[in-house]
Design a protein around this motif. Structure first.
Motif, short mmCIF file in Angstrom:
data_model
loop_
_atom_site.label_atom_id
_atom_site.label_comp_id
_atom_site.label_asym_id
_atom_site.label_seq_id
_atom_site.Cartn_x
_atom_site.Cartn_y
_atom_site.Cartn_z
N ASN A 139 0.82 -1.21 0.00
CA ASN A 139 0.00 0.00 0.00
C ASN A 139 0.85 1.26 0.00
N ALA A 142 1.90 1.65 -3.54
CA ALA A 142 0.75 2.06 -4.34
C ALA A 142 0.54 3.57 -4.26
N LYS A 143 0.62 4.13 -3.07
CA LYS A 143 0.47 5.58 -2.90
C LYS A 143 1.61 6.32 -3.58
N THR A 150 -6.72 2.09 -4.92
CA THR A 150 -6.27 0.70 -4.70
C THR A 150 -6.00 0.46 -3.23
N HIS A 151 -6.32 -0.75 -2.78
CA HIS A 151 -5.91 -1.18 -1.45
C HIS A 151 -5.57 -2.67 -1.49
N HIS A 164 -9.57 -5.65 -0.52
CA HIS A 164 -8.50 -5.89 -1.49
C HIS A 164 -9.08 -5.59 -2.87
N SER A 166 -8.69 -2.83 -6.71
CA SER A 166 -7.99 -1.82 -7.51
C SER A 166 -8.89 -1.45 -8.67
#
Length: 381
Positions: A139, A142-143, A150-151, A164, A166
């Motif tokens: 995560n 992702a950031k 998304t997680h 979960h 995206s």
């Protein structure tokens, strides 16, 4: 120098912002997937999309993030001791054995080619300390790269968590980021791999589940996925000439053909236009800058035939500073070249200032200095 530092920071911030703006071109293309997107890899331009920003379950294409984090850990040649928990992972498996030691590099091949959930857990425990610790890293990354919808809750994409998810667009951003790494490129595009098998006298043989590698001649890599809730998910890459594309489909019952159709549409409808050439930049506004400005890399941007005349370039320069005008440093950023398409900024590149380089001494001069040194005469007389 403060002014230059601020200019560099502002340039980087603006560039990152531009990279994450989808420059969409409407296209009429039917795909079976609930969500789909096609982007050009170098610019990030969206060439086609269908419900690309809706959050959905993503299944095993999750493993693209798992793979790139493993590669970036710098531990690919180190051996991982496989836990019993990893061997009990549900779903697709490469049949790791509890307690066996296997290189992280081999685990990533098993992850990407055979979609091994056991390899995903083994990687997560080794790189992140635990599955939860690895999910935190996922995560965080992702950031960092702009996956804002998304997680991640696990390293494999199984439906064991509700949070979960995206989007097709976010997964394209992830693949674009991952494809900048040469190791990832190689693994993603490998059709068959052999890995050691510690308790047998034969090696493990893994063939890539990505059928597009053999079904479509321009395909260069990708990752498949499937769970009962996510249905079929697929991320692939393809290159033809100087254009590289990334396709993503979520919940796509006919995903192989979806991807081929999107690629053919992209390759046929767009060309890579060199808007800014590499090398010297002649702006001609200031004598201090004359013959000193250059860009390191050309700007290539995908465009339709109707768009080629809609490009324009604006050069933005800081005021000359005596400190760097007289500096021997050859890579001082003094501005940027901004590319506009139909009046909208789509790409930028830094402009560098170069002082007159010191003339290199030729071989004859070098030989002369050695000769004079041998006979005891200084080169300067």
């Amino acid at each position: 120098m403060r002014m230059i530092s601020k200019l560099v920071i502002v340039f980087l911030m603006v560039s990152l912002f531009i990279v994450n703006i989808p420059q969409k071109v409407d296209a009429s293309l039917g795909v079976s997937a609930a969500s789909a997107v096609l982007i050009e890899q170098q610019s990030g331009r969206v060439l086609f999309e269908k419900d690309a920003h809706t959050k959905r379950r993503i299944a095993s294409i999750t493993k693209i993030m798992t793979a790139i984090l493993a590669i970036e850990s710098g531990k690919m040649n180190q051996k991982v001791k496989v836990s019993e928990k990893a061997t009990r992972a549900e779903g697709s498996s490469v049949y790791l054995k509890p307690g066996e030691k296997i290189k992280l590099n081999d685990l990533v091949y098993g992850l990407m080619l055979r979609s091994g959930n056991d390899t995903a857990v083994a990687i997560a425990e080794y790189v992140g300390g635990s599955v939860d610790g690895f999910a935190f890293l996922m995560n965080q990354k992702a950031k960092e790269i702009g996956m804002y919808n998304t997680h991640f809750a696990n390293p494999h994409g199984l439906d064991d968590h509700e949070d979960h998810y995206s989007t097709a667009y976010d997964m394209a951003i992830l693949m674009r980021y991952a494809m900048k790494d040469k190791t990832f490129q190689k693994i993603s595009g490998t059709k068959e791999y052999h890995a050691p098998n510690p308790t047998e006298n034969w090696d493990r043989e893994w063939k890539n589940k990505n059928r597009l590698l053999t079904k479509y001649k321009y395909c260069t890599g990708g990752k498949t996925g499937f769970t009962k809730r996510a249905k079929r998910t697929l991320v692939t890459t393809a290159t033809k000439g100087d254009m590289s594309l990334i396709a993503v489909t979520l919940n796509g019952p006919d995903d192989w053909n979806d991807h081929i159709s999107m690629y053919e549409n992209g390759f046929k409808g767009f060309d890579m236009i060199e808007v800014v050439s590499k090398g010297k930049v002649d702006i001609g506004k200031n004598n201090d800058y004359e013959n000193h400005l250059y860009v390191k890399e050309p700007i290539l941007y995908p465009a339709t035939s109707d768009e080629t005349d809609l490009f324009s370039v604006k050069f933005k320069l800081s005021k000359p500073d005596k400190k760097w005008l007289s500096s021997k440093k050859n890579e001082t950023i003094v501005g940027k070249a901004a590319v506009y398409l139909d009046g909208r900024v789509v790409e930028e590149t830094p402009i560098y200032y170069e002082n007159e380089p010191e003339k290199k001494k030729g071989f004859f001069h070098f030989f002369k200095e050695i000769f004079l040194a041998v006979i005891g005469v200084n080169a300067n007389g």
